[in-house]
Design an enzyme around this catalytic site. Structure first.
Site, short mmCIF file in Angstrom:
data_model
loop_
_atom_site.label_atom_id
_atom_site.label_comp_id
_atom_site.label_asym_id
_atom_site.label_seq_id
_atom_site.Cartn_x
_atom_site.Cartn_y
_atom_site.Cartn_z
N CYS A 149 0.61 -1.15 -0.01
CA CYS A 149 -0.05 -0.31 -0.14
C CYS A 149 0.72 1.30 0.07
CB CYS A 149 -0.71 0.18 1.36
SG CYS A 149 -2.21 -1.14 1.41
N CYS A 181 -2.02 -1.26 7.31
CA CYS A 181 -1.19 0.09 7.37
C CYS A 181 -1.43 0.69 8.65
CB CYS A 181 -1.70 1.08 5.93
SG CYS A 181 -1.26 0.32 4.80
N GLU A 206 0.63 3.85 1.80
CA GLU A 206 1.22 4.27 3.17
C GLU A 206 2.56 3.54 3.60
OE1 GLU A 206 -1.63 3.33 2.35
OE2 GLU A 206 -3.35 4.25 3.40
N1 THU Z 1 -4.44 0.55 -0.76
C1 THU Z 1 -3.50 1.42 -0.33
O1 THU Z 1 -2.41 1.67 -1.06
N2 THU Z 1 -3.79 1.76 0.98
C2 THU Z 1 -4.68 1.41 1.76
O2 THU Z 1 -4.96 1.68 2.69
C3 THU Z 1 -5.57 0.57 1.33
C4 THU Z 1 -5.72 -0.11 -0.27
C5 THU Z 1 -4.05 -0.19 -2.17
C6 THU Z 1 -3.67 -1.61 -2.31
C7 THU Z 1 -4.24 -1.98 -3.85
O3 THU Z 1 -3.36 -1.58 -4.51
C8 THU Z 1 -5.54 -1.24 -4.05
O4 THU Z 1 -5.51 -0.04 -3.24
C9 THU Z 1 -6.72 -1.73 -3.90
O5 THU Z 1 -7.14 -2.28 -2.53
#
Ligand code: THU
Length: 135
Positions: free
Chosen positions: A55, A92, A57
Site C-alpha cells: 500500500c 497500514c 502508506e
Molecule cells: N491500498 C492502499 O494503497 N492503501 C490502503 O490503505 C488501502 C488499499 C491499495 C492496495 C491496492 O493496490 C489497492 O489500493 C486496492 O486495494
C-alpha cells in the site's frame, strides 16, 4: 503549519500519479511528514501475485525509514474517490502505529479537501511494543 499541511496534501496527490495498480485500477498516494519537516511520498505498488501488493502508506514509511527517518507527525492519503473519504487499511494502521502513535492522518479527496483523524481513533486498543514485555 498550515503551509506544511497544504504541502503534504499536494504531495500525496502527486504521489498518487506514480501508483502502479494495473490489477485494481485503484491508485493511492501518500505523503508522510517527519518531525524535522521532510516529506516522503509513497504509492501503491501491486504485483501479479496479488498478495505481494504494498500500500501507499507503507511505501512512504519504508522510503522514509530507509533514509534514516523514524519520527513522524502526519500522513496524508488520497485515492480517486470523490464521494467519500478513504482511510488507511488495517495493515497500514498497524505499521503507522509502530512509528507514529501520535500521528495525524489526513484523508484527502482529489480536489484537496480533507478530514483529519488520529491513530488512537483509527486503531484503538492497538498492539504496541509495551505488549511484548512479560508480566
Ligand atoms: N491500498 C492502499 O494503497 N492503501 C490502503 O490503505 C488501502 C488499499 C491499495 C492496495 C491496492 O493496490 C489497492 O489500493 C486496492 O486495494
Amino acid at each position: 503549519m498550515a503551509d506544511k499541511v497544504n504541502e503534504l496534501i499536494s504531495k500525496c496527490l502527486e504521489a498518487k500519479d506514480m501508483a502502479y495498480c494495473p490489477y485494481s485500477n485503484f491508485p493511492v498516494g501518500a505523503a508522510l511528514l517527519t518531525t524535522d519537516g521532510a516529506i516522503f511520498k509513497g504509492c501503491n505498488v501491486e504485483n501479479v501475485s496479488f498478495g505481494l501488493t504494498v500500500c501507499a502508506e507503507r511505501t512512504a514509511i519504508q522510503s522514509a525509514v530507509a533514509e534514516g527517518h523514524k519520527n513522524f507527525t502526519a500522513i496524508a492519503v488520497t485515492c480517486n474517490a470523490t464521494d467519500r473519504f478513504v482511510w488507511p487499511c488495517g495493515a497500514c494502521r498497524q505499521v503507522l502505529m509502530e512509528f507514529g502513535p501520535e500521528l495525524t492522518i489526513y484523508s484527502t479527496k482529489p480536489d484537496g479537501s480533507y478530514k483529519k483523524s488520529r491513530m488512537s481513533e483509527l486503531l484503538p486498543y492497538a498492539f504496541t511494543q509495551s505488549h511484548l514485555t512479560k508480566n
